[in-house]
Scaffold this motif. Structure first.
Motif, short mmCIF file in Angstrom:
data_model
loop_
_atom_site.label_atom_id
_atom_site.label_comp_id
_atom_site.label_asym_id
_atom_site.label_seq_id
_atom_site.Cartn_x
_atom_site.Cartn_y
_atom_site.Cartn_z
N PRO A 140 0.81 -1.23 0.00
CA PRO A 140 0.00 0.00 0.00
C PRO A 140 0.84 1.28 0.00
O PRO A 140 0.45 2.27 -0.60
N SER A 141 1.99 1.26 0.63
CA SER A 141 2.85 2.45 0.66
C SER A 141 3.68 2.59 -0.62
O SER A 141 4.28 3.64 -0.85
N GLY A 142 3.76 1.52 -1.40
CA GLY A 142 4.58 1.53 -2.60
C GLY A 142 6.06 1.28 -2.32
O GLY A 142 6.88 1.32 -3.24
N ALA A 143 6.42 1.00 -1.08
CA ALA A 143 7.82 0.82 -0.70
C ALA A 143 8.32 -0.60 -0.93
O ALA A 143 9.53 -0.82 -1.00
N ARG A 144 7.40 -1.58 -1.03
CA ARG A 144 7.81 -2.98 -1.19
C ARG A 144 7.04 -3.63 -2.32
O ARG A 144 5.94 -3.20 -2.67
N LEU A 145 7.63 -4.67 -2.86
CA LEU A 145 7.00 -5.44 -3.92
C LEU A 145 7.01 -6.91 -3.52
O LEU A 145 8.05 -7.43 -3.10
N ALA A 146 5.86 -7.56 -3.62
CA ALA A 146 5.76 -9.00 -3.34
C ALA A 146 5.56 -9.72 -4.66
O ALA A 146 4.83 -9.24 -5.54
N TYR A 147 6.21 -10.87 -4.80
CA TYR A 147 6.06 -11.66 -6.01
C TYR A 147 6.43 -13.11 -5.71
O TYR A 147 6.99 -13.41 -4.66
N VAL A 148 6.10 -14.00 -6.64
CA VAL A 148 6.43 -15.42 -6.51
C VAL A 148 7.61 -15.72 -7.42
O VAL A 148 7.61 -15.33 -8.59
N SER A 149 8.63 -16.41 -6.87
CA SER A 149 9.81 -16.75 -7.64
C SER A 149 10.38 -18.07 -7.16
O SER A 149 10.68 -18.22 -5.97
N ALA A 150 10.53 -19.02 -8.07
CA ALA A 150 11.19 -20.30 -7.78
C ALA A 150 10.67 -20.96 -6.50
O ALA A 150 11.43 -21.31 -5.62
N GLY A 151 9.34 -21.08 -6.39
CA GLY A 151 8.76 -21.78 -5.25
C GLY A 151 8.76 -21.00 -3.96
O GLY A 151 8.60 -21.56 -2.89
N ALA A 152 8.94 -19.68 -4.04
CA ALA A 152 8.94 -18.86 -2.82
C ALA A 152 8.15 -17.58 -3.06
O ALA A 152 8.07 -17.07 -4.18
N VAL A 153 7.56 -17.07 -1.98
CA VAL A 153 6.98 -15.73 -2.00
C VAL A 153 8.09 -14.80 -1.52
O VAL A 153 8.72 -15.05 -0.49
N VAL A 154 8.33 -13.75 -2.29
CA VAL A 154 9.43 -12.84 -2.01
C VAL A 154 8.87 -11.44 -1.78
O VAL A 154 8.00 -10.99 -2.52
N VAL A 155 9.38 -10.75 -0.76
CA VAL A 155 9.06 -9.34 -0.54
C VAL A 155 10.37 -8.58 -0.66
O VAL A 155 11.33 -8.86 0.07
N ARG A 156 10.41 -7.64 -1.58
CA ARG A 156 11.60 -6.83 -1.82
C ARG A 156 11.35 -5.39 -1.41
O ARG A 156 10.35 -4.80 -1.81
N ASP A 157 12.25 -4.86 -0.60
CA ASP A 157 12.23 -3.44 -0.25
C ASP A 157 12.78 -2.70 -1.46
O ASP A 157 13.93 -2.92 -1.87
N LEU A 158 11.99 -1.83 -2.05
CA LEU A 158 12.40 -1.18 -3.29
C LEU A 158 13.49 -0.13 -3.09
O LEU A 158 14.22 0.18 -4.02
N ALA A 159 13.64 0.41 -1.89
CA ALA A 159 14.69 1.39 -1.64
C ALA A 159 16.04 0.74 -1.41
O ALA A 159 17.07 1.22 -1.90
N THR A 160 16.06 -0.39 -0.68
CA THR A 160 17.34 -1.02 -0.32
C THR A 160 17.67 -2.26 -1.13
O THR A 160 18.81 -2.69 -1.17
N GLY A 161 16.65 -2.88 -1.74
CA GLY A 161 16.86 -4.13 -2.47
C GLY A 161 16.85 -5.36 -1.57
O GLY A 161 16.97 -6.48 -2.05
N ALA A 162 16.73 -5.16 -0.25
CA ALA A 162 16.69 -6.30 0.69
C ALA A 162 15.45 -7.14 0.42
O ALA A 162 14.39 -6.61 0.10
N GLU A 163 15.62 -8.47 0.57
CA GLU A 163 14.52 -9.40 0.32
C GLU A 163 14.29 -10.33 1.50
O GLU A 163 15.23 -10.68 2.21
N ARG A 164 13.02 -10.71 1.67
CA ARG A 164 12.64 -11.81 2.57
C ARG A 164 11.94 -12.84 1.71
O ARG A 164 11.17 -12.49 0.81
N ARG A 165 12.19 -14.12 1.99
CA ARG A 165 11.59 -15.21 1.21
C ARG A 165 10.90 -16.20 2.13
O ARG A 165 11.41 -16.51 3.19
#
Length: 173
Positions: A5-30
């Motif tokens: 909702p804030s536009g700061a993160r992007l969630a997507y599915v990649s290689a059997g995982a749900v990924v959340v990427r911080d768009l400012a830092t590039g940090a990811e959680r899977r």
């Protein structure tokens, strides 16, 4: 991909995982999604603290994205019934999410499965006369357009409906 909702993160599915990427830092959680099926229909909660998705077409899953060590959890009661699948997930203001349950996006008589902030689940009809073929709603489910099985585009506001145009399909809009 689904923007927070804030536009700061992007969630997507990649290689059997749900990924959340911080768009400012590039940090990811899977979070691995392979147990129980593939992930689809990602949506953020309205407050941006949780991510929900449909697992294997039959189960709604959520995870608190900002909680260290949080793992995806199935929402008890937010499951597809016999012959159904879950689709079209949206974050819900004041709650977690709502998702449609039925024979698929072309189902003329789907149900809306709503998950409150306390994870309580309610199920209600989401159909129109003539069937609700294609749907487009705002993120609060306050208004929307639907194409019924007769090619009529209808609006829906606060539970009421009205005819917008005749003879259209999703491909036309």
């Amino acid at each position: 991909p689904e923007a927070s909702p804030s536009g700061a993160r992007l969630a997507y599915v990649s290689a059997g995982a749900v990924v959340v990427r911080d768009l400012a830092t590039g940090a990811e959680r899977r979070w691995t999604t392979t147990a129980g099926g593939t992930a689809s229909s990602l949506a953020w909660s309205a407050d941006g603290t949780s991510l929900v998705w449909v697992r294997g077409g039959t189960q709604l899953v959520h995870v608190a994205v900002d909680t260290p060590g949080a793992q995806p959890q199935a929402v008890p009661g937010a499951v597809a019934g016999p012959g159904e699948q879950l689709f079209a997930t949206l974050g819900l203001p004041g709650g977690l999410a709502t998702v449609l349950a039925g024979g698929g996006p072309a189902d003329g008589d789907p149900h809306r499965v709503t998950v409150a902030a306390d994870l309580s689940v309610t199920r209600s009809s989401d159909s129109l006369s003539g069937g609700a073929r294609d749907r487009a709603f705002d993120s609060a489910w306050a208004w929307g357009l639907r194409t019924d099985s007769h090619g009529n585009v209808r609006w829906s506001v606060g539970g009421g409906t009205g005819l917008v145009a005749r003879g259209y399909t999703a491909a036309d809009w």
